[in-house]
Design a protein around this motif. Structure first.
Motif, mmCIF file in Angstrom:
data_model
loop_
_atom_site.group_PDB
_atom_site.id
_atom_site.type_symbol
_atom_site.label_atom_id
_atom_site.label_comp_id
_atom_site.label_asym_id
_atom_site.label_seq_id
_atom_site.Cartn_x
_atom_site.Cartn_y
_atom_site.Cartn_z
ATOM 1 N N MET A 68 0.841 -1.196 0.000
ATOM 2 C CA MET A 68 0.000 0.000 0.000
ATOM 3 C C MET A 68 0.880 1.252 0.000
ATOM 4 S SD MET A 68 -3.057 0.834 -0.094
ATOM 5 C CE MET A 68 -4.289 1.990 0.306
ATOM 6 N N PHE A 69 0.530 2.189 -0.835
ATOM 7 C CA PHE A 69 1.282 3.441 -0.919
ATOM 8 C C PHE A 69 0.617 4.482 -0.031
ATOM 9 C CE2 PHE A 69 1.700 1.497 -5.219
ATOM 10 C CZ PHE A 69 3.042 1.158 -5.119
ATOM 11 N N GLU A 70 1.406 5.075 0.850
ATOM 12 C CA GLU A 70 0.888 6.123 1.729
ATOM 13 C C GLU A 70 1.445 7.493 1.374
ATOM 14 O OE1 GLU A 70 1.592 5.005 5.761
ATOM 15 O OE2 GLU A 70 0.361 3.188 5.600
ATOM 16 N N ARG A 71 2.645 7.504 0.751
ATOM 17 C CA ARG A 71 3.311 8.765 0.414
ATOM 18 C C ARG A 71 3.792 8.700 -1.027
ATOM 19 N NH1 ARG A 71 5.063 6.840 5.058
ATOM 20 N NH2 ARG A 71 7.013 6.142 4.106
ATOM 21 N N ILE A 72 3.197 9.537 -1.857
ATOM 22 C CA ILE A 72 3.548 9.582 -3.273
ATOM 23 C C ILE A 72 4.265 10.897 -3.555
ATOM 24 C CG2 ILE A 72 2.663 9.609 -5.641
ATOM 25 C CD1 ILE A 72 0.240 7.999 -4.584
ATOM 26 N N LEU A 73 5.383 10.795 -4.255
ATOM 27 C CA LEU A 73 6.163 11.960 -4.668
ATOM 28 C C LEU A 73 6.137 12.026 -6.186
ATOM 29 C CD1 LEU A 73 8.236 14.261 -4.080
ATOM 30 C CD2 LEU A 73 10.019 12.490 -4.228
ATOM 31 N N SER A 120 2.905 14.768 -2.836
ATOM 32 C CA SER A 120 3.716 15.982 -2.894
ATOM 33 C C SER A 120 4.503 15.970 -4.205
ATOM 34 C CB SER A 120 4.662 16.064 -1.692
ATOM 35 O OG SER A 120 5.567 14.977 -1.709
ATOM 36 N N SER A 121 5.174 17.064 -4.487
ATOM 37 C CA SER A 121 5.970 17.135 -5.711
ATOM 38 C C SER A 121 7.242 17.929 -5.454
ATOM 39 C CB SER A 121 5.163 17.756 -6.856
ATOM 40 O OG SER A 121 4.885 19.119 -6.592
ATOM 41 N N ALA A 122 8.200 17.714 -6.363
ATOM 42 C CA ALA A 122 9.474 18.431 -6.283
ATOM 43 C C ALA A 122 10.119 18.396 -7.665
ATOM 44 C CB ALA A 122 10.391 17.792 -5.243
ATOM 45 N N LEU A 157 6.638 9.101 -8.901
ATOM 46 C CA LEU A 157 6.170 9.165 -10.290
ATOM 47 C C LEU A 157 6.921 10.269 -11.013
ATOM 48 C CD1 LEU A 157 2.323 8.822 -9.658
ATOM 49 C CD2 LEU A 157 3.950 7.033 -10.325
ATOM 50 N N VAL A 158 7.460 9.929 -12.182
ATOM 51 C CA VAL A 158 8.218 10.893 -12.969
ATOM 52 C C VAL A 158 7.613 11.007 -14.366
ATOM 53 C CG1 VAL A 158 10.323 10.417 -11.663
ATOM 54 C CG2 VAL A 158 9.912 9.204 -13.810
ATOM 55 N N MET A 159 8.051 12.000 -15.096
ATOM 56 C CA MET A 159 7.461 12.285 -16.394
ATOM 57 C C MET A 159 8.208 11.662 -17.568
ATOM 58 S SD MET A 159 4.979 14.103 -15.293
ATOM 59 C CE MET A 159 5.069 13.515 -13.614
ATOM 60 N N GLN A 160 9.527 11.495 -17.423
ATOM 61 C CA GLN A 160 10.346 11.040 -18.548
ATOM 62 C C GLN A 160 11.382 10.006 -18.082
ATOM 63 O OE1 GLN A 160 11.066 15.365 -19.593
ATOM 64 N NE2 GLN A 160 11.046 14.446 -21.635
ATOM 65 N N ARG A 161 11.824 9.174 -19.014
ATOM 66 C CA ARG A 161 12.823 8.149 -18.709
ATOM 67 C C ARG A 161 14.106 8.769 -18.152
ATOM 68 N NH1 ARG A 161 10.158 6.726 -23.070
ATOM 69 N NH2 ARG A 161 8.966 4.797 -23.004
ATOM 70 N N ALA A 162 14.463 9.934 -18.654
ATOM 71 C CA ALA A 162 15.660 10.610 -18.150
ATOM 72 C C ALA A 162 15.537 10.916 -16.658
ATOM 73 C CB ALA A 162 15.913 11.903 -18.929
ATOM 74 N N HIS A 163 14.336 11.185 -16.194
ATOM 75 C CA HIS A 163 14.131 11.446 -14.767
ATOM 76 C C HIS A 163 14.372 10.170 -13.963
ATOM 77 C CE1 HIS A 163 11.049 14.678 -16.210
ATOM 78 N NE2 HIS A 163 12.299 15.028 -16.460
ATOM 79 N N HIS A 196 17.721 4.611 -2.961
ATOM 80 C CA HIS A 196 16.368 4.523 -2.389
ATOM 81 C C HIS A 196 15.280 4.694 -3.443
ATOM 82 C CE1 HIS A 196 17.940 4.506 1.675
ATOM 83 N NE2 HIS A 196 18.687 5.548 1.364
ATOM 84 N N ALA A 197 15.629 5.305 -4.555
ATOM 85 C CA ALA A 197 14.639 5.553 -5.610
ATOM 86 C C ALA A 197 14.393 4.323 -6.482
ATOM 87 C CB ALA A 197 15.100 6.713 -6.492
ATOM 88 N N VAL A 198 15.392 3.456 -6.568
ATOM 89 C CA VAL A 198 15.290 2.282 -7.436
ATOM 90 C C VAL A 198 14.211 1.331 -6.913
ATOM 91 C CG1 VAL A 198 16.535 0.307 -8.391
ATOM 92 C CG2 VAL A 198 17.710 2.502 -8.089
ATOM 93 N N GLY A 199 13.343 0.911 -7.813
ATOM 94 C CA GLY A 199 12.259 0.006 -7.441
ATOM 95 C C GLY A 199 11.008 0.710 -6.955
ATOM 96 N N ARG A 200 11.113 2.009 -6.716
ATOM 97 C CA ARG A 200 9.956 2.793 -6.279
ATOM 98 C C ARG A 200 9.616 3.917 -7.241
ATOM 99 N NH1 ARG A 200 11.017 5.140 -0.791
ATOM 100 N NH2 ARG A 200 13.200 5.031 -1.303
ATOM 101 N N SER A 201 10.410 4.041 -8.292
ATOM 102 C CA SER A 201 10.225 5.119 -9.266
ATOM 103 C C SER A 201 9.681 4.555 -10.577
ATOM 104 C CB SER A 201 11.559 5.813 -9.549
ATOM 105 O OG SER A 201 12.117 6.323 -8.364
ATOM 106 N N PHE A 202 8.646 5.218 -11.085
ATOM 107 C CA PHE A 202 7.994 4.773 -12.313
ATOM 108 C C PHE A 202 7.547 5.980 -13.120
ATOM 109 C CE2 PHE A 202 7.274 1.628 -9.037
ATOM 110 C CZ PHE A 202 7.640 0.445 -9.659
ATOM 111 N N LEU A 203 7.391 5.773 -14.412
ATOM 112 C CA LEU A 203 6.790 6.806 -15.244
ATOM 113 C C LEU A 203 5.323 6.969 -14.870
ATOM 114 C CD1 LEU A 203 8.188 5.899 -18.773
ATOM 115 C CD2 LEU A 203 8.735 7.940 -17.450
#
Length: 144
Positions: free
Chosen positions: A1-6, A35-37, A82-88, A98-105
Motif C-alpha cells: 500500500m502506498f501512503e506517500r507519493i512523490l 507531494s511534488s518536487a 512518479l516521474v514524467m520522462q525516462r531521463a528522470h 532509495h529511488a530504485v524500485g519505487r520510481s515509475f513513469l
C-alpha cells in the motif's frame, strides 16, 4: 500500500504540480499524501499560469503551490515516485539507491508513455500534457 507519493519533474511548476493536485483531488479522503518536487526546481515559484488555469477549469485550485527542489529526504520518505520522462528515472537512480524500485513513469500503464515538458509553450501544448497527465493519473488510481 502506498501512503506517500512523490511526483517529480524538472522545474516543479508545470507537470509535477499538475499531477500532484489532480491526484490529490481524485484521491478524495483516502489517506495518501501526495507531494511534488523538481530536479532543477524554480524554487518558490507558483504553478505556471497556464497549468494553473487548466486545473482551475477542472475545479482544482493549485494557487498554494510553490516549487521546491528535490532533496534526498523526499526520495527516502516516498513509497512511490512518479516521474514524467525516462531521463528522470535515470537521474533518480544515479542520485539515490532509495529511488530504485519505487520510481515509475506516470505513463507506466499507457505503455510507459512519457509526458513532455510544456514549459514556455502555448496553451495547446499544456492541453496535450494535461490529457496525458489525466490518463496517467487514472491508470495509477486503479492501482492505489
Amino acid at each position: 500500500m502506498f501512503e506517500r507519493i512523490l511526483v517529480v519533474c524538472v522545474g516543479n511548476i508545470c507537470r509535477s504540480p499538475t499531477v500532484e493536485y489532480l491526484l490529490r483531488h481524485r484521491l478524495g479522503d483516502r489517506k495518501i499524501t501526495v507531494s511534488s518536487a523538481g530536479l532543477g526546481a524554480l524554487e518558490g515559484h507558483p504553478i505556471d499560469p497556464t497549468a494553473g488555469e487548466l486545473l482551475a477549469e477542472h475545479g482544482i485550485d493549485a494557487s498554494a503551490h510553490r516549487a521546491r527542489q528535490l532533496e534526498d529526504r523526499h526520495i527516502i520518505d516516498a513509497d512511490l515516485i512518479l516521474v514524467m520522462q525516462r531521463a528522470h528515472l535515470a537521474t533518480l537512480a544515479k542520485r539515490s539507491p532509495h529511488a530504485v524500485g519505487r520510481s515509475f513513469l506516470l505513463g507506466k500503464w499507457q505503455d510507459d508513455r512519457e509526458v513532455p515538458d510544456p514549459f514556455r509553450q502555448q496553451r495547446p501544448a499544456f492541453e496535450h500534457v494535461y490529457r496525458l497527465i489525466d490518463e496517467g493519473v487514472d491508470g495509477w488510481l486503479r492501482r492505489l
